[in-house]
Design a protein around this motif. Structure first.
Motif, PDB file in Angstrom:
ATOM      1  N   LEU A 263      14.390  56.581  45.818  1.00 59.13           N
ATOM      2  CA  LEU A 263      15.595  56.434  46.642  1.00 59.13           C
ATOM      3  C   LEU A 263      16.019  54.976  46.753  1.00 59.13           C
ATOM      4  CD1 LEU A 263      14.896  58.921  49.590  1.00 59.13           C
ATOM      5  CD2 LEU A 263      16.350  59.278  47.602  1.00 59.13           C
ATOM      6  N   ILE A 264      15.044  54.110  47.006  1.00 58.55           N
ATOM      7  CA  ILE A 264      15.345  52.683  47.128  1.00 58.55           C
ATOM      8  C   ILE A 264      15.902  52.146  45.808  1.00 58.55           C
ATOM      9  CG2 ILE A 264      14.371  50.388  47.503  1.00 58.55           C
ATOM     10  CD1 ILE A 264      14.545  52.109  50.020  1.00 58.55           C
ATOM     11  N   ARG A 265      15.265  52.502  44.704  1.00 55.60           N
ATOM     12  CA  ARG A 265      15.709  52.013  43.397  1.00 55.60           C
ATOM     13  C   ARG A 265      17.117  52.491  43.064  1.00 55.60           C
ATOM     14  NH1 ARG A 265      10.008  52.894  40.058  1.00 55.60           N
ATOM     15  NH2 ARG A 265       9.270  50.728  40.248  1.00 55.60           N
ATOM     16  N   MET A 266      17.421  53.741  43.354  1.00 54.44           N
ATOM     17  CA  MET A 266      18.751  54.269  43.035  1.00 54.44           C
ATOM     18  C   MET A 266      19.830  53.625  43.903  1.00 54.44           C
ATOM     19  SD  MET A 266      18.203  56.069  40.442  1.00 54.44           S
ATOM     20  CE  MET A 266      16.726  55.076  40.100  1.00 54.44           C
ATOM     21  N   LYS A 267      19.497  53.337  45.130  1.00 52.38           N
ATOM     22  CA  LYS A 267      20.468  52.645  45.985  1.00 52.38           C
ATOM     23  C   LYS A 267      20.787  51.262  45.429  1.00 52.38           C
ATOM     24  CE  LYS A 267      21.264  50.591  50.504  1.00 52.38           C
ATOM     25  NZ  LYS A 267      21.869  49.392  49.914  1.00 52.38           N
ATOM     26  N   LEU A 268      19.740  50.546  45.043  1.00 50.78           N
ATOM     27  CA  LEU A 268      19.940  49.214  44.476  1.00 50.78           C
ATOM     28  C   LEU A 268      20.684  49.287  43.147  1.00 50.78           C
ATOM     29  CD1 LEU A 268      16.394  47.789  45.275  1.00 50.78           C
ATOM     30  CD2 LEU A 268      18.542  47.094  46.353  1.00 50.78           C
ATOM     31  N   ALA A 269      20.339  50.268  42.326  1.00 54.05           N
ATOM     32  CA  ALA A 269      21.008  50.416  41.034  1.00 54.05           C
ATOM     33  C   ALA A 269      22.479  50.742  41.221  1.00 54.05           C
ATOM     34  CB  ALA A 269      20.323  51.511  40.217  1.00 54.05           C
ATOM     35  N   ALA A 270      22.789  51.585  42.198  1.00 56.09           N
ATOM     36  CA  ALA A 270      24.183  51.942  42.456  1.00 56.09           C
ATOM     37  C   ALA A 270      24.999  50.711  42.833  1.00 56.09           C
ATOM     38  CB  ALA A 270      24.256  52.986  43.573  1.00 56.09           C
ATOM     39  N   ALA A 271      24.402  49.821  43.636  1.00 54.28           N
ATOM     40  CA  ALA A 271      25.098  48.584  44.006  1.00 54.28           C
ATOM     41  C   ALA A 271      25.327  47.702  42.783  1.00 54.28           C
ATOM     42  CB  ALA A 271      24.289  47.838  45.069  1.00 54.28           C
ATOM     43  N   MET A 272      24.352  47.636  41.883  1.00 56.92           N
ATOM     44  CA  MET A 272      24.504  46.845  40.657  1.00 56.92           C
ATOM     45  C   MET A 272      25.620  47.406  39.784  1.00 56.92           C
ATOM     46  SD  MET A 272      20.487  46.385  39.619  1.00 56.92           S
ATOM     47  CE  MET A 272      19.258  45.984  40.857  1.00 56.92           C
ATOM     48  N   LEU A 273      25.629  48.722  39.611  1.00 57.15           N
ATOM     49  CA  LEU A 273      26.657  49.359  38.788  1.00 57.15           C
ATOM     50  C   LEU A 273      28.043  49.139  39.383  1.00 57.15           C
ATOM     51  CD1 LEU A 273      24.770  52.699  38.069  1.00 57.15           C
ATOM     52  CD2 LEU A 273      25.300  50.928  36.377  1.00 57.15           C
ATOM     53  N   ARG A 274      28.113  49.203  40.688  1.00 61.91           N
ATOM     54  CA  ARG A 274      29.403  48.982  41.346  1.00 61.91           C
ATOM     55  C   ARG A 274      29.900  47.557  41.121  1.00 61.91           C
ATOM     56  NH1 ARG A 274      31.216  51.288  47.187  1.00 61.91           N
ATOM     57  NH2 ARG A 274      33.365  50.565  47.102  1.00 61.91           N
ATOM     58  N   SER A 275      28.966  46.640  40.975  1.00 60.98           N
ATOM     59  CA  SER A 275      29.330  45.237  40.744  1.00 60.98           C
ATOM     60  C   SER A 275      29.639  44.955  39.278  1.00 60.98           C
ATOM     61  CB  SER A 275      28.197  44.317  41.214  1.00 60.98           C
ATOM     62  OG  SER A 275      27.975  44.467  42.600  1.00 60.98           O
ATOM     63  N   GLY A 276      29.520  45.989  38.419  1.00 60.02           N
ATOM     64  CA  GLY A 276      29.887  45.834  37.022  1.00 60.02           C
ATOM     65  C   GLY A 276      28.738  45.761  36.054  1.00 60.02           C
ATOM     66  N   ALA A 277      27.495  45.913  36.539  1.00 56.90           N
ATOM     67  CA  ALA A 277      26.341  45.843  35.640  1.00 56.90           C
ATOM     68  C   ALA A 277      26.345  47.005  34.653  1.00 56.90           C
ATOM     69  CB  ALA A 277      25.049  45.863  36.454  1.00 56.90           C
ATOM     70  N   ARG A 278      25.857  46.770  33.443  1.00 56.81           N
ATOM     71  CA  ARG A 278      25.727  47.820  32.450  1.00 56.81           C
ATOM     72  C   ARG A 278      24.543  48.711  32.816  1.00 56.81           C
ATOM     73  NH1 ARG A 278      23.722  45.626  28.338  1.00 56.81           N
ATOM     74  NH2 ARG A 278      24.215  47.264  26.811  1.00 56.81           N
ATOM     75  N   THR A 279      24.592  49.962  32.397  1.00 62.79           N
ATOM     76  CA  THR A 279      23.524  50.912  32.724  1.00 62.79           C
ATOM     77  C   THR A 279      22.152  50.428  32.267  1.00 62.79           C
ATOM     78  OG1 THR A 279      25.040  52.795  32.723  1.00 62.79           O
ATOM     79  CG2 THR A 279      22.696  53.276  32.426  1.00 62.79           C
ATOM     80  N   PRO A 280      21.994  49.933  31.009  1.00 62.96           N
ATOM     81  CA  PRO A 280      20.661  49.467  30.578  1.00 62.96           C
ATOM     82  C   PRO A 280      20.140  48.328  31.455  1.00 62.96           C
ATOM     83  CG  PRO A 280      22.116  49.730  28.697  1.00 62.96           C
ATOM     84  CD  PRO A 280      22.984  49.838  29.912  1.00 62.96           C
ATOM     85  N   ASP A 281      21.047  47.426  31.870  1.00 63.12           N
ATOM     86  CA  ASP A 281      20.623  46.289  32.696  1.00 63.12           C
ATOM     87  C   ASP A 281      20.170  46.758  34.081  1.00 63.12           C
ATOM     88  OD1 ASP A 281      21.262  44.593  30.616  1.00 63.12           O
ATOM     89  OD2 ASP A 281      23.310  44.233  31.354  1.00 63.12           O
ATOM     90  N   ALA A 282      20.950  47.673  34.683  1.00 56.92           N
ATOM     91  CA  ALA A 282      20.579  48.192  36.006  1.00 56.92           C
ATOM     92  C   ALA A 282      19.245  48.930  35.931  1.00 56.92           C
ATOM     93  CB  ALA A 282      21.673  49.118  36.535  1.00 56.92           C
ATOM     94  N   ALA A 283      19.073  49.705  34.859  1.00 60.81           N
ATOM     95  CA  ALA A 283      17.835  50.465  34.689  1.00 60.81           C
ATOM     96  C   ALA A 283      16.624  49.535  34.625  1.00 60.81           C
ATOM     97  CB  ALA A 283      17.913  51.319  33.427  1.00 60.81           C
ATOM     98  N   GLU A 284      16.732  48.482  33.829  1.00 59.76           N
ATOM     99  CA  GLU A 284      15.614  47.555  33.677  1.00 59.76           C
ATOM    100  C   GLU A 284      15.303  46.833  34.974  1.00 59.76           C
ATOM    101  OE1 GLU A 284      14.261  43.767  30.849  1.00 59.76           O
ATOM    102  OE2 GLU A 284      16.238  44.700  30.599  1.00 59.76           O
ATOM    103  N   ARG A 285      16.335  46.457  35.713  1.00 62.59           N
ATOM    104  CA  ARG A 285      16.128  45.688  36.942  1.00 62.59           C
ATOM    105  C   ARG A 285      15.478  46.497  38.047  1.00 62.59           C
ATOM    106  NH1 ARG A 285      21.828  42.823  37.919  1.00 62.59           N
ATOM    107  NH2 ARG A 285      20.789  42.133  39.843  1.00 62.59           N
ATOM    108  N   VAL A 286      15.580  47.830  37.984  1.00 62.69           N
ATOM    109  CA  VAL A 286      14.913  48.648  39.006  1.00 62.69           C
ATOM    110  C   VAL A 286      13.666  49.342  38.473  1.00 62.69           C
ATOM    111  CG1 VAL A 286      17.021  49.010  40.341  1.00 62.69           C
ATOM    112  CG2 VAL A 286      16.390  50.669  38.567  1.00 62.69           C
ATOM    113  N   GLY A 287      13.165  48.873  37.312  1.00 71.23           N
ATOM    114  CA  GLY A 287      11.861  49.311  36.860  1.00 71.23           C
ATOM    115  C   GLY A 287      11.810  50.423  35.843  1.00 71.23           C
TER     116      GLY A 287
END
Length: 334
Positions: A263-287
């Motif tokens: 849950l924590i990781r998906m919340k953080l990833a959602a914020a990254m994606l909203r800021s324009g991050a690419r899916t592979p980058d968001a995935a790597e940053r949350v483990g």
């Protein structure tokens, strides 16, 4: 610990797209019972003057209990749950907890005299809408209800907001001011920040944050979501055996450790994606080393694929920016 509470409250609120709507504002006298239950929405009640009781029937998580509310107190029900307000300290009979009866009169009489001078209980009631696809997830991290007491030292700022709510409520007893909705949003922020260690709440994320054994772990997961947070590594971090860690974690939070981390990781990833991050980058940053595994987890939590979430978020922000620009332009013309 209070600094941690404020930090985590801000972290949660940063992703909640909260919108309040007023249901009614007025005064009850005599025998009455009010409730906002049964509409499949979160709701709130603010006591503008007088005293009443909040009755919450028993649930799977807690016993039935009744709370006395006074002028300036507010209750936020983050789920649609059976409840009622009434002047009676004794709860209604089982099965009648969400009934409504009695008539509400305006806070301001036709002659313009404030109803505050003639007794009764003044209440502003309304609903919350959480518009983000992540909101159900985030709400699962919070207690199902929060009571904000006017005399809570942590609510000094909220008292000024309450006075504005009451002033708006008294402007026109026949037509609730839309400003009350925006002010109630602020009250909710203060209420969340003011959850105290001595408040009795059901197992949830907030319970973890207030526990000295788990608060450092929660903070570490939020700050470093890409670390390998297995059950074993979390137990080691908390200086517990695996069995003791799992038992206490579930008792306090109401959910398994692995589910909480997701849950924590998906919340953080959602914020990254909203800021324009690419899916592979968001995935790597949350483990997540596998984009496919990340996409499956993201969809399981939010209901949509990461790319769809990113596009929808960007489009939503563009609409908000356009609306803000139009409002600013209109204001300049006046």
């Amino acid at each position: 610990m209070q600094h941690t509470a404020d930090k985590l409250a801000d972290w949660l609120l940063s992703s909640l797209e909260l919108k309040s709507t007023i249901f009614h504002v007025g005064q009850y006298c005599g025998t009455w019972q009010a409730s906002t239950a049964g509409r499949q929405l979160a709701s709130f009640h603010v006591v503008l003057h007088g005293e009443c009781w909040l009755h919450l029937p028993a649930s799977a998580e807690r016993e039935a209990h009744s709370l006395r509310l006074s002028t300036g107190d507010a209750v936020f029900l983050l789920r649609d749950m059976p409840h009622c307000l009434s002047p009676d300290p004794h709860p209604p009979a089982r099965g009648h907890e969400s009934e409504r009866f009695g008539s509400m009169s305006p806070l301001v009489s036709p002659a313009g005299t404030s109803a505050l001078a003639v007794g009764g209980v003044g209440i502003a009631c309304g609903f919350f809408e959480f518009n983000s696809a992540l909101d159900d997830m985030l709400l699962s991290l919070l207690p199902d209800h929060i009571v904000a007491r006017r005399d809570n030292p942590s609510l000094d700022g909220a008292r000024a907001v309450f006075e504005l709510v009451r002033a708006e409520a008294l402007r026109n007893g026949q037509l609730p001011s839309p400003v009350i909705s925006r002010l109630t949003d602020l009250l909710f922020v203060y209420a969340l920040r003011a959850l105290r260690t001595d408040d009795e709440i059901d197992p949830c994320f907030w319970s973890l944050m207030r526990c000295a054994e788990f608060a450092p772990l929660v903070t570490a997961i939020i700050e470093s979501p890409g670390e390998r947070w297995t059950t074993d590594t979390m137990a080691t971090f908390a200086h517990m055996s695996r069995a003791r860690f799992c038992k206490h974690f579930v008792e306090i939070s109401g959910q398994p450790p692995a589910q909480f981390v997701t849950l924590i990781r998906m919340k953080l990833a959602a914020a990254m994606l909203r800021s324009g991050a690419r899916t592979p980058d968001a995935a790597e940053r949350v483990g997540y080393q596998s984009e496919s595994a990340f996409s499956q987890a993201f969809k399981r939590v939010t209901g949509v694929q990461p790319g769809a979430w990113r596009r929808a978020s960007i489009a939503h922000d563009a609409v908000d920016m356009q609306a803000a620009a139009e409002t600013t332009s209109a204001a300049a013309l006046h």
